[in-house]
Scaffold this motif. Structure first.
Motif, PDB file in Angstrom:
ATOM      1  N   PRO A 125      -3.750   0.656  -0.561  1.00  0.00           N
ATOM      2  CA  PRO A 125      -4.829  -0.039  -1.276  1.00  0.00           C
ATOM      3  C   PRO A 125      -4.630  -1.549  -1.249  1.00  0.00           C
ATOM      4  N   SER A 126      -4.655  -2.114  -0.058  1.00  0.00           N
ATOM      5  CA  SER A 126      -4.433  -3.551   0.112  1.00  0.00           C
ATOM      6  C   SER A 126      -5.757  -4.305   0.086  1.00  0.00           C
ATOM      7  N   GLY A 127      -5.638  -5.628  -0.083  1.00  0.00           N
ATOM      8  CA  GLY A 127      -6.839  -6.447  -0.044  1.00  0.00           C
ATOM      9  C   GLY A 127      -7.503  -6.391   1.314  1.00  0.00           C
ATOM     10  N   LEU A 128      -6.697  -6.334   2.382  1.00  0.00           N
ATOM     11  CA  LEU A 128      -7.249  -6.250   3.726  1.00  0.00           C
ATOM     12  C   LEU A 128      -8.074  -4.976   3.886  1.00  0.00           C
ATOM     13  N   ARG A 129      -7.525  -3.855   3.439  1.00  0.00           N
ATOM     14  CA  ARG A 129      -8.257  -2.596   3.598  1.00  0.00           C
ATOM     15  C   ARG A 129      -9.524  -2.577   2.746  1.00  0.00           C
ATOM     16  N   ALA A 130      -9.450  -3.168   1.560  1.00  0.00           N
ATOM     17  CA  ALA A 130     -10.634  -3.209   0.706  1.00  0.00           C
ATOM     18  C   ALA A 130     -11.747  -4.014   1.358  1.00  0.00           C
ATOM     19  N   ARG A 131     -11.340  -5.061   2.084  1.00  0.00           N
ATOM     20  CA  ARG A 131     -12.342  -5.885   2.756  1.00  0.00           C
ATOM     21  C   ARG A 131     -12.966  -5.133   3.930  1.00  0.00           C
ATOM     22  N   PHE A 132     -12.166  -4.357   4.623  1.00  0.00           N
ATOM     23  CA  PHE A 132     -12.660  -3.630   5.782  1.00  0.00           C
ATOM     24  C   PHE A 132     -13.381  -2.337   5.402  1.00  0.00           C
ATOM     25  N   ARG A 133     -13.009  -1.748   4.252  1.00  0.00           N
ATOM     26  CA  ARG A 133     -13.591  -0.462   3.849  1.00  0.00           C
ATOM     27  C   ARG A 133     -14.019  -0.503   2.384  1.00  0.00           C
ATOM     28  N   PRO A 134     -15.007  -1.305   2.065  1.00  0.00           N
ATOM     29  CA  PRO A 134     -15.475  -1.377   0.676  1.00  0.00           C
ATOM     30  C   PRO A 134     -16.026  -0.030   0.222  1.00  0.00           C
ATOM     31  N   GLY A 135     -15.746   0.301  -1.019  1.00  0.00           N
ATOM     32  CA  GLY A 135     -16.253   1.552  -1.566  1.00  0.00           C
ATOM     33  C   GLY A 135     -15.349   2.736  -1.326  1.00  0.00           C
ATOM     34  N   GLU A 136     -14.246   2.552  -0.593  1.00  0.00           N
ATOM     35  CA  GLU A 136     -13.322   3.652  -0.334  1.00  0.00           C
ATOM     36  C   GLU A 136     -12.622   4.066  -1.633  1.00  0.00           C
ATOM     37  N   ASP A 137     -12.330   5.331  -1.778  1.00  0.00           N
ATOM     38  CA  ASP A 137     -11.602   5.826  -2.940  1.00  0.00           C
ATOM     39  C   ASP A 137     -10.137   5.414  -2.813  1.00  0.00           C
ATOM     40  N   ARG A 138      -9.736   4.376  -3.537  1.00  0.00           N
ATOM     41  CA  ARG A 138      -8.386   3.840  -3.406  1.00  0.00           C
ATOM     42  C   ARG A 138      -7.330   4.761  -4.016  1.00  0.00           C
ATOM     43  N   ALA A 139      -7.763   5.719  -4.830  1.00  0.00           N
ATOM     44  CA  ALA A 139      -6.823   6.661  -5.432  1.00  0.00           C
ATOM     45  C   ALA A 139      -6.178   7.563  -4.384  1.00  0.00           C
ATOM     46  N   THR A 140      -6.803   7.681  -3.221  1.00  0.00           N
ATOM     47  CA  THR A 140      -6.262   8.542  -2.159  1.00  0.00           C
ATOM     48  C   THR A 140      -5.254   7.808  -1.279  1.00  0.00           C
ATOM     49  N   LEU A 141      -5.064   6.493  -1.494  1.00  0.00           N
ATOM     50  CA  LEU A 141      -4.197   5.675  -0.660  1.00  0.00           C
ATOM     51  C   LEU A 141      -2.793   5.578  -1.256  1.00  0.00           C
ATOM     52  N   THR A 142      -1.812   5.301  -0.395  1.00  0.00           N
ATOM     53  CA  THR A 142      -0.413   5.238  -0.824  1.00  0.00           C
ATOM     54  C   THR A 142      -0.064   3.821  -1.275  1.00  0.00           C
ATOM     55  N   PRO A 143       0.424   3.632  -2.489  1.00  0.00           N
ATOM     56  CA  PRO A 143       0.779   2.286  -2.964  1.00  0.00           C
ATOM     57  C   PRO A 143       1.824   1.625  -2.068  1.00  0.00           C
ATOM     58  N   ALA A 144       1.727   0.311  -1.940  1.00  0.00           N
ATOM     59  CA  ALA A 144       2.634  -0.419  -1.056  1.00  0.00           C
ATOM     60  C   ALA A 144       4.090  -0.235  -1.444  1.00  0.00           C
ATOM     61  N   ARG A 145       4.386  -0.152  -2.739  1.00  0.00           N
ATOM     62  CA  ARG A 145       5.767   0.046  -3.175  1.00  0.00           C
ATOM     63  C   ARG A 145       6.344   1.342  -2.606  1.00  0.00           C
ATOM     64  N   GLU A 146       5.533   2.400  -2.630  1.00  0.00           N
ATOM     65  CA  GLU A 146       6.004   3.682  -2.103  1.00  0.00           C
ATOM     66  C   GLU A 146       6.202   3.607  -0.596  1.00  0.00           C
ATOM     67  N   VAL A 147       5.299   2.923   0.082  1.00  0.00           N
ATOM     68  CA  VAL A 147       5.417   2.786   1.534  1.00  0.00           C
ATOM     69  C   VAL A 147       6.686   2.022   1.886  1.00  0.00           C
ATOM     70  N   ALA A 148       6.942   0.921   1.185  1.00  0.00           N
ATOM     71  CA  ALA A 148       8.146   0.128   1.458  1.00  0.00           C
ATOM     72  C   ALA A 148       9.405   0.951   1.219  1.00  0.00           C
ATOM     73  N   ALA A 149       9.419   1.710   0.131  1.00  0.00           N
ATOM     74  CA  ALA A 149      10.592   2.535  -0.177  1.00  0.00           C
ATOM     75  C   ALA A 149      10.823   3.581   0.904  1.00  0.00           C
ATOM     76  N   GLU A 150       9.738   4.179   1.396  1.00  0.00           N
ATOM     77  CA  GLU A 150       9.863   5.219   2.414  1.00  0.00           C
ATOM     78  C   GLU A 150      10.295   4.648   3.765  1.00  0.00           C
ATOM     79  N   MET A 151       9.849   3.425   4.073  1.00  0.00           N
ATOM     80  CA  MET A 151      10.129   2.830   5.378  1.00  0.00           C
ATOM     81  C   MET A 151      11.422   2.009   5.404  1.00  0.00           C
ATOM     82  N   MET A 152      12.034   1.797   4.250  1.00  0.00           N
ATOM     83  CA  MET A 152      13.175   0.900   4.194  1.00  0.00           C
ATOM     84  C   MET A 152      14.337   1.363   5.059  1.00  0.00           C
ATOM     85  N   SER A 153      14.649   2.639   5.036  1.00  0.00           N
ATOM     86  CA  SER A 153      15.791   3.118   5.820  1.00  0.00           C
ATOM     87  C   SER A 153      15.556   2.919   7.306  1.00  0.00           C
TER      88      SER A 153
END
Length: 228
Positions: free
Chosen positions: A190-218
């Motif tokens: 649910p980033s600002g970039l995605r909101a600009r490209f896909r207005p009206g999208e259900d952001r509840a279905t997207l993965t928060p950036a914190r979770e993505v960073a934690a998953e990709m850190m290793s």
């Protein structure tokens, strides 16, 4: 977990989204974060968050990555203070307005190319020597956008494709050196970039950036954490 103490980690685009999430996670794990973004206030908020999590004070670098002399000074400053760079997370990105290919303005096209492609190459030029000096081998991390093509995305997609070509070439050129270049593909966030490209999208279905960073850190760190 303080397992990155003494490691210098540069994060471009550190003031928001995935860049901020990576910067916070790295700082909380003890890395000395060099945070680059244009907005001073957002960088100060990032530093507050890192220190609140028990991490060291971040080095805040407010600059525009299209400023070539500033990037040269950045590289020199990192060398002067740390003598190397262990990790570079490149999350800075420009999101030009959606437009049909024939309607993309000169201003929007040039800015997308300047930020997403040209600045990437200029940063590589400045940071490559520092990454090679990292004792455990430096790592550079770039992010692919799974949904950067299609109608009305011409300027954005073209600039990201150019950046991908540059970084892929660099990855091949450095295979014999203690330097690893990675391309990671985060899930929709649910980033600002995605909101600009896909207005009206259900952001509840997207993965928060914190979770993505934690998953990709290793994957971003490889085994450097184990050797820290």
């Amino acid at each position: 977990m303080q397992d990155l103490k003494g490691q210098a980690a540069l994060v471009t685009g550190a003031s928001r989204g995935l860049g901020r999430a990576f910067a916070e996670t790295l700082g909380a794990r003890g890395a000395e974060v060099i945070a680059v973004a244009r907005t001073v206030g957002a960088l100060e908020e990032l530093d507050d968050a890192i220190r609140a999590a028990g991490g060291p004070q971040a080095t805040l670098v407010p600059l525009d990555i299209t400023d070539d002399p500033a990037l040269e000074r950045l590289g020199a400053a990192i060398h002067g203070r740390w003598g190397k760079l262990d990790l570079w997370i490149h999350a800075a990105v420009n999101d030009p307005p959606l437009a049909p290919a024939e309607h993309a303005t000169d201003k929007d096209w040039d800015k997308a190319m300047a930020v997403n492609a040209r600045a990437t190459q200029r940063l590589i030029r400045s940071l490559d020597p520092l990454l090679r000096l990292a004792p455990a081998g430096g790592r550079a991390v770039f992010f692919d956008d799974r949904h950067n093509g299609g109608a009305f995305h011409g300027a954005y997609a073209a600039s990201k494709a150019a950046a991908r070509a540059i970084t892929t070439a660099w990855a091949v050129e450095t295979t014999r050196f203690p330097l690893t270049v990675l391309h990671l593909s985060p899930p929709p966030m649910p980033s600002g970039l995605r909101a600009r490209f896909r207005p009206g999208e259900d952001r509840a279905t997207l993965t928060p950036a914190r979770e993505v960073a934690a998953e990709m850190m290793s994957e971003a760190l490889g085994d450097s954490a184990a050797r820290a």
